[in-house]
Design a protein around this motif. Sequence first.
Motif, PDB file in Angstrom:
ATOM      1  N   ASN A 217      15.062 -14.562 -45.340  1.00  0.00           N
ATOM      2  CA  ASN A 217      15.213 -15.404 -44.671  1.00  0.00           C
ATOM      3  C   ASN A 217      13.974 -16.360 -44.813  1.00  0.00           C
ATOM      4  OD1 ASN A 217      17.621 -14.672 -43.564  1.00  0.00           O
ATOM      5  ND2 ASN A 217      16.451 -13.365 -41.879  1.00  0.00           N
ATOM      6  N   PRO A 218      14.127 -17.886 -45.302  1.00  0.00           N
ATOM      7  CA  PRO A 218      13.059 -18.621 -45.722  1.00  0.00           C
ATOM      8  C   PRO A 218      12.233 -18.946 -44.366  1.00  0.00           C
ATOM      9  CG  PRO A 218      14.842 -19.824 -45.778  1.00  0.00           C
ATOM     10  CD  PRO A 218      15.256 -18.358 -45.653  1.00  0.00           C
ATOM     11  N   TYR A 219      12.543 -18.746 -43.153  1.00  0.00           N
ATOM     12  CA  TYR A 219      11.792 -19.197 -42.073  1.00  0.00           C
ATOM     13  C   TYR A 219      11.287 -18.010 -41.317  1.00  0.00           C
ATOM     14  CZ  TYR A 219      16.198 -17.547 -40.219  1.00  0.00           C
ATOM     15  OH  TYR A 219      17.106 -16.529 -39.912  1.00  0.00           O
ATOM     16  N   GLU A 220      11.063 -16.961 -41.939  1.00  0.00           N
ATOM     17  CA  GLU A 220      10.554 -15.841 -41.356  1.00  0.00           C
ATOM     18  C   GLU A 220       9.321 -15.281 -42.622  1.00  0.00           C
ATOM     19  OE1 GLU A 220      14.073 -13.813 -39.251  1.00  0.00           O
ATOM     20  OE2 GLU A 220      13.263 -12.404 -40.849  1.00  0.00           O
ATOM     21  N   PHE A 221       8.135 -14.931 -41.996  1.00  0.00           N
ATOM     22  CA  PHE A 221       7.013 -15.045 -42.950  1.00  0.00           C
ATOM     23  C   PHE A 221       5.970 -13.868 -42.377  1.00  0.00           C
ATOM     24  CE2 PHE A 221       5.564 -18.348 -40.483  1.00  0.00           C
ATOM     25  CZ  PHE A 221       4.341 -17.933 -39.649  1.00  0.00           C
ATOM     26  N   TYR A 222       5.175 -13.437 -43.592  1.00  0.00           N
ATOM     27  CA  TYR A 222       4.219 -12.506 -42.906  1.00  0.00           C
ATOM     28  C   TYR A 222       2.927 -12.669 -43.863  1.00  0.00           C
ATOM     29  CZ  TYR A 222       6.799  -9.710 -46.794  1.00  0.00           C
ATOM     30  OH  TYR A 222       7.500  -9.660 -47.835  1.00  0.00           O
ATOM     31  N   TYR A 223       1.741 -12.839 -43.634  1.00  0.00           N
ATOM     32  CA  TYR A 223       0.552 -13.075 -44.191  1.00  0.00           C
ATOM     33  C   TYR A 223      -0.642 -12.236 -44.033  1.00  0.00           C
ATOM     34  CZ  TYR A 223       3.184 -17.481 -45.662  1.00  0.00           C
ATOM     35  OH  TYR A 223       4.175 -18.321 -46.075  1.00  0.00           O
ATOM     36  N   ASN A 224      -1.252 -11.758 -44.765  1.00  0.00           N
ATOM     37  CA  ASN A 224      -2.514 -10.897 -44.724  1.00  0.00           C
ATOM     38  C   ASN A 224      -3.599 -11.920 -44.658  1.00  0.00           C
ATOM     39  OD1 ASN A 224      -4.729  -9.153 -44.700  1.00  0.00           O
ATOM     40  ND2 ASN A 224      -3.591  -7.591 -45.841  1.00  0.00           N
ATOM     41  N   VAL A 225      -4.099 -12.189 -43.847  1.00  0.00           N
ATOM     42  CA  VAL A 225      -5.375 -13.215 -43.823  1.00  0.00           C
ATOM     43  C   VAL A 225      -6.674 -12.923 -43.737  1.00  0.00           C
ATOM     44  CG1 VAL A 225      -3.552 -15.085 -42.742  1.00  0.00           C
ATOM     45  CG2 VAL A 225      -4.921 -13.577 -40.974  1.00  0.00           C
ATOM     46  N   GLY A 226      -7.204 -11.612 -43.724  1.00  0.00           N
ATOM     47  CA  GLY A 226      -8.265 -10.903 -43.863  1.00  0.00           C
ATOM     48  C   GLY A 226      -8.178  -9.584 -43.367  1.00  0.00           C
ATOM     49  N   HIS A 227      -9.305  -9.294 -43.160  1.00  0.00           N
ATOM     50  CA  HIS A 227      -9.514  -7.721 -42.703  1.00  0.00           C
ATOM     51  C   HIS A 227     -10.756  -7.579 -41.619  1.00  0.00           C
ATOM     52  CE1 HIS A 227      -9.533  -3.380 -43.420  1.00  0.00           C
ATOM     53  NE2 HIS A 227     -10.761  -3.537 -43.286  1.00  0.00           N
ATOM     54  N   THR A 228     -10.539  -6.775 -40.776  1.00  0.00           N
ATOM     55  CA  THR A 228     -11.748  -6.481 -39.840  1.00  0.00           C
ATOM     56  C   THR A 228     -11.926  -4.624 -39.688  1.00  0.00           C
ATOM     57  OG1 THR A 228     -12.520  -6.530 -37.554  1.00  0.00           O
ATOM     58  CG2 THR A 228     -10.127  -6.016 -37.953  1.00  0.00           C
ATOM     59  N   ASN A 229     -13.254  -4.458 -39.525  1.00  0.00           N
ATOM     60  CA  ASN A 229     -13.429  -3.084 -39.385  1.00  0.00           C
ATOM     61  C   ASN A 229     -13.973  -2.815 -38.181  1.00  0.00           C
ATOM     62  OD1 ASN A 229     -14.025  -0.634 -40.909  1.00  0.00           O
ATOM     63  ND2 ASN A 229     -16.265  -0.669 -40.081  1.00  0.00           N
ATOM     64  N   VAL A 230     -13.286  -3.612 -37.012  1.00  0.00           N
ATOM     65  CA  VAL A 230     -13.164  -3.275 -35.681  1.00  0.00           C
ATOM     66  C   VAL A 230     -12.039  -3.289 -35.132  1.00  0.00           C
ATOM     67  CG1 VAL A 230     -14.298  -3.894 -33.302  1.00  0.00           C
ATOM     68  CG2 VAL A 230     -15.544  -4.152 -35.471  1.00  0.00           C
ATOM     69  N   LEU A 231     -11.343  -2.063 -34.981  1.00  0.00           N
ATOM     70  CA  LEU A 231     -10.008  -1.972 -34.368  1.00  0.00           C
ATOM     71  C   LEU A 231     -10.004  -2.010 -32.603  1.00  0.00           C
ATOM     72  CD1 LEU A 231      -9.039   1.278 -36.308  1.00  0.00           C
ATOM     73  CD2 LEU A 231      -8.095  -1.076 -36.535  1.00  0.00           C
ATOM     74  N   PRO A 232      -8.935  -2.295 -31.968  1.00  0.00           N
ATOM     75  CA  PRO A 232      -9.095  -2.582 -30.538  1.00  0.00           C
ATOM     76  C   PRO A 232      -9.615  -1.301 -30.111  1.00  0.00           C
ATOM     77  CG  PRO A 232      -7.041  -3.476 -31.396  1.00  0.00           C
ATOM     78  CD  PRO A 232      -7.631  -2.593 -32.748  1.00  0.00           C
ATOM     79  N   ALA A 233     -10.193  -0.955 -28.897  1.00  0.00           N
ATOM     80  CA  ALA A 233     -10.751   0.011 -28.454  1.00  0.00           C
ATOM     81  C   ALA A 233      -9.452   0.758 -27.853  1.00  0.00           C
ATOM     82  CB  ALA A 233     -11.759  -0.361 -27.109  1.00  0.00           C
ATOM     83  N   PRO A 234      -9.451   1.977 -28.059  1.00  0.00           N
ATOM     84  CA  PRO A 234      -8.055   2.637 -27.648  1.00  0.00           C
ATOM     85  C   PRO A 234      -7.913   2.799 -25.982  1.00  0.00           C
ATOM     86  CG  PRO A 234      -9.262   4.174 -29.052  1.00  0.00           C
ATOM     87  CD  PRO A 234     -10.147   2.933 -28.927  1.00  0.00           C
ATOM     88  N   TYR A 235      -6.567   2.776 -25.700  1.00  0.00           N
ATOM     89  CA  TYR A 235      -6.517   2.909 -24.419  1.00  0.00           C
ATOM     90  C   TYR A 235      -6.453   4.459 -23.906  1.00  0.00           C
ATOM     91  CZ  TYR A 235      -3.708   2.078 -19.818  1.00  0.00           C
ATOM     92  OH  TYR A 235      -3.218   2.228 -18.568  1.00  0.00           O
ATOM     93  N   VAL A 236      -7.126   5.024 -22.982  1.00  0.00           N
ATOM     94  CA  VAL A 236      -7.209   6.151 -22.794  1.00  0.00           C
ATOM     95  C   VAL A 236      -6.285   6.628 -21.719  1.00  0.00           C
ATOM     96  CG1 VAL A 236      -8.834   8.194 -21.816  1.00  0.00           C
ATOM     97  CG2 VAL A 236      -9.694   6.127 -23.049  1.00  0.00           C
ATOM     98  N   CYS A 237      -5.208   7.343 -21.963  1.00  0.00           N
ATOM     99  CA  CYS A 237      -4.008   7.367 -21.573  1.00  0.00           C
ATOM    100  C   CYS A 237      -3.841   8.966 -20.825  1.00  0.00           C
ATOM    101  CB  CYS A 237      -2.860   7.077 -22.552  1.00  0.00           C
ATOM    102  SG  CYS A 237      -1.075   7.010 -21.819  1.00  0.00           S
ATOM    103  N   SER A 238      -3.164   9.076 -19.648  1.00  0.00           N
ATOM    104  CA  SER A 238      -2.822  10.099 -19.129  1.00  0.00           C
ATOM    105  C   SER A 238      -1.371  10.561 -19.502  1.00  0.00           C
ATOM    106  CB  SER A 238      -3.003  10.114 -17.683  1.00  0.00           C
ATOM    107  OG  SER A 238      -2.471  11.360 -16.984  1.00  0.00           O
ATOM    108  N   LEU A 239      -1.082  11.825 -19.861  1.00  0.00           N
ATOM    109  CA  LEU A 239       0.266  12.132 -20.143  1.00  0.00           C
ATOM    110  C   LEU A 239       1.531  11.889 -19.201  1.00  0.00           C
ATOM    111  CD1 LEU A 239      -0.545  15.977 -21.610  1.00  0.00           C
ATOM    112  CD2 LEU A 239      -0.613  13.504 -22.709  1.00  0.00           C
ATOM    113  N   ASP A 240       1.040  11.836 -17.851  1.00  0.00           N
ATOM    114  CA  ASP A 240       2.102  11.482 -16.770  1.00  0.00           C
ATOM    115  C   ASP A 240       2.220   9.926 -16.642  1.00  0.00           C
ATOM    116  OD1 ASP A 240      -0.310  10.736 -15.537  1.00  0.00           O
ATOM    117  OD2 ASP A 240      -0.172  12.123 -14.000  1.00  0.00           O
ATOM    118  N   LEU A 241       1.713   8.999 -17.199  1.00  0.00           N
ATOM    119  CA  LEU A 241       2.009   7.691 -17.180  1.00  0.00           C
ATOM    120  C   LEU A 241       3.522   7.318 -17.763  1.00  0.00           C
ATOM    121  CD1 LEU A 241      -1.294   5.891 -18.083  1.00  0.00           C
ATOM    122  CD2 LEU A 241      -0.353   6.318 -15.760  1.00  0.00           C
ATOM    123  N   THR A 242       4.121   8.179 -18.414  1.00  0.00           N
ATOM    124  CA  THR A 242       5.168   7.701 -18.898  1.00  0.00           C
ATOM    125  C   THR A 242       6.352   7.590 -17.754  1.00  0.00           C
ATOM    126  OG1 THR A 242       5.694  10.136 -19.294  1.00  0.00           O
ATOM    127  CG2 THR A 242       5.128   8.881 -20.926  1.00  0.00           C
TER     128      THR A 242
END
Length: 318
Positions: free
Chosen positions: A115-140
């Motif tokens: 599909n020509p109207y859909e795309f994906y580009y790699n535009v760079g790199h970061t060494n800082v990931l999002p801080a993890p969400y600290v999750c309880s097992l019962d939140l489901t």
Amino acid sequence: VTGGAAPAASTSVALTVSPARAVSIAYIRSLEDTTTWQVTDTTGIYTISNAVVTMYTNVTSGVTASYYIQDATGGLDLFVTGDASFRPQMGDIVNVSGTLSSYNNSIELLIDTSNPYEFYYNVGHTNVLPAPYVCSLDLTNNAGLMETNIEGKICTFTNVGFTAGLTTPASANGSLYVTNASGSFQIYFPAGTDLALRNQTIPSRFAWTITGVMAQYKSGAYASTGYELYVTRMGDIVTTPPAAVTATETRSGNDVVLTWPAVPYTPATLGAYAYSMLAATDVNGPYLPLATGLAFNTTNGTYTDVNALLGTKKFYRI
């Protein structure tokens, strides 16, 4: 419409052009039906910019790619079909545009290279990931919270024990299970595509933290028991205690600001840590929590005890 063949002109029709919409991942999650938790628009084109790849490994195979991505508002699965070479690194920054879909109740941004109207580009790199969400097992048990705020994000479970078996799958994809007082949960290893996950022995039944991406695995009707944590690096299972830290106190007005050297969570470092801030009016305790589930993706942790100087003297522990 006119052309070189009769009739010279067609009957009049209305043509509607729907351009791609630049949105956040949180907006995409707002499109879910709150009864079925399925996306309500599977034909519109949506564009997401500057999202970070949060998985170490492709979790599908062949001419497809499946990686979770996360922006400042949320996360979802990026699924590309028709390209066997698209294998981004954890921490790569991508701009993508495609349609919405669901696979086993997890939201996907689906891109077909034909599909020509859909795309994906790699535009760079970061060494800082999002801080993890600290999750309880019962939140489901809270579907709205899971679907709009947690699913698709990097998440961390703390203080859990493996229920049975400490060896990861030998070759195919597979799961182990953990539990604590809050419930039990499935930990999923995509060993079918990640050789480093195969036949690995976890050194301890107890884990201080386990970090991965929150996903779902049950098809059909939505189920609160259908969640799993995707782990794509063995180092994200932490079975040794974190190093002791020393806090530094500064004052801002009536607030006490505490900072300490937190363990960073990046593509180059393994294993996220979570912190709790405790306080007592006597140095011998009892110490009660002011905050729990503090997570950081940089080298400094911080907590502000608001108006602490207006009350009784306090002692702190992290």
